[in-house]
Design an enzyme around this catalytic site. Sequence first.
Site, mmCIF file in Angstrom:
data_model
loop_
_atom_site.group_PDB
_atom_site.id
_atom_site.type_symbol
_atom_site.label_atom_id
_atom_site.label_comp_id
_atom_site.label_asym_id
_atom_site.label_seq_id
_atom_site.Cartn_x
_atom_site.Cartn_y
_atom_site.Cartn_z
ATOM 1 C CG HIS A 138 38.194 34.002 37.543
ATOM 2 N ND1 HIS A 138 38.921 32.726 37.027
ATOM 3 C CD2 HIS A 138 38.788 34.570 38.785
ATOM 4 C CE1 HIS A 138 39.922 32.723 38.150
ATOM 5 N NE2 HIS A 138 39.838 33.657 38.821
ATOM 6 C CG ASP A 184 40.051 34.842 32.554
ATOM 7 O OD1 ASP A 184 40.140 35.831 33.187
ATOM 8 O OD2 ASP A 184 39.461 33.677 33.321
#
Length: 470
Positions: A161, A166
């Site tokens: 995250h 990501d």
Amino acid sequence: MIMGDERMEVAFFDVETTVPTRPGEGFAILEFGAILVCPRKLVEQETYSSLVRPTDLALISTLSVRCNGITPEAVTNAPTFAEIADKVYDILHGRIWAGHNIVKFDCHRIREAFAGINRAAPEPKGIIDTLSLLTQRFGRRAGDMKMASLATYFGLGQQTHRSLDDVRMNLEVLKYCATVLFLESSLPDIFTENSWVSPNATTRSRANGRASPGETGFSVDRPSSSVKIETYVERMAEVDPFNMARVEESLRSDDMDDESGSYSPGSSTTATESFIGYSDFLEPNEISIPSVSVSLAPFCRGSQKIQVLHDYGELQICCRRMKVRFGVSSKYADYAGRRRLSFVVDASSDLCQILDAVDNLAQKLSVDSGSSSEWRPVVTRKPGFMNYPTVRLNLPTVIDGNNSRWITEIFQKESSTTQKLVFSRFDVTELESLITPGTFVDAYFSVDSYDIQQNAGIRLVAQKLIVHST
């Protein structure tokens, strides 16, 4: 600044934000990360990431820190969004945007951030949302198809995250999915077709009536002429192969009228009421009308469409034991000439209140945004039957090779057992005797919007149906 055809790179990007904890509190960007990728060779051409200091550090709550690990101390000396806005604009404007769930989240946050500093937001040349793309093409092999689930499925580690991590994970997931699909398409008779279906499912051929263990896919028999569907998705892909927003649009044909309507499933596989990916669907009594809102979200070639939200997430509704008023119909076609599958159910007063509120909000936003289309209410109340309102549930379809198939998950409930139905063919007659007037269904549906050919409104798109056998 280079514009036009020269900006053909795909901008994969991701934002990390604060998590609102109070009513009326918005999101604040805490990190932006992007990778420019050559679409022909998948070569990274430029990488950029930066933490972002919000105007108020108090927006970074404990819940926010738990989500992405970005603390107030980490961004104390980071630039504000206004200070990186030029770079973000240069990376995104006029390029193809790509990312996981960006249509519903990241694109929204980018527009809000630029509006917050009184600047025009960047506009995409096209949008590829890998959440919808992979769900359509790869199926639900990885459950809810979130990035963390996909990473676990392929053994790529845990999602951090953090924006740039990501984005890289998103690229890796795409490569893995593409490789699997390429292998399956090269030897379809050996690899399991449409293997996103549960491996415990079996398919029964209508020709011989025998179950074939291990067959986990759907027959690719051509549908009957009564449900012939034009390959609009493929035709649009030829025009702009990266514009997956058009693929999404093709799944969402508009409601034009209502009308009245042999179940032949291949087989079934035992399932429970708790299905992965449906935990976010709310029953009408769980929905707070003051918490319902609408906003404009980026859609296609710089256009926008109305998004319906409950609190801070997409409004998705579960209604149990809805009585079917008119059975499955394929009488009407959408603007691309494709047959639409839908059926009409009685609507409870609680559901009508919610949908009327959504209608009012969405219609006002449609008018305010400049649309001149005629608004069509989602709830139908016919003269003489005003106390018996109905709504239409739409079954989205996709092109699968040379044929079409509906993507709504359909289950049958008998007593205490719920079974997923696997169809031997995607022929509308297979639904007509299953979903008939007077039967009851548990419907899990999303609320979508349309504005096509001077008709606008919201529609209910069935994601899952549980048909009661009694």
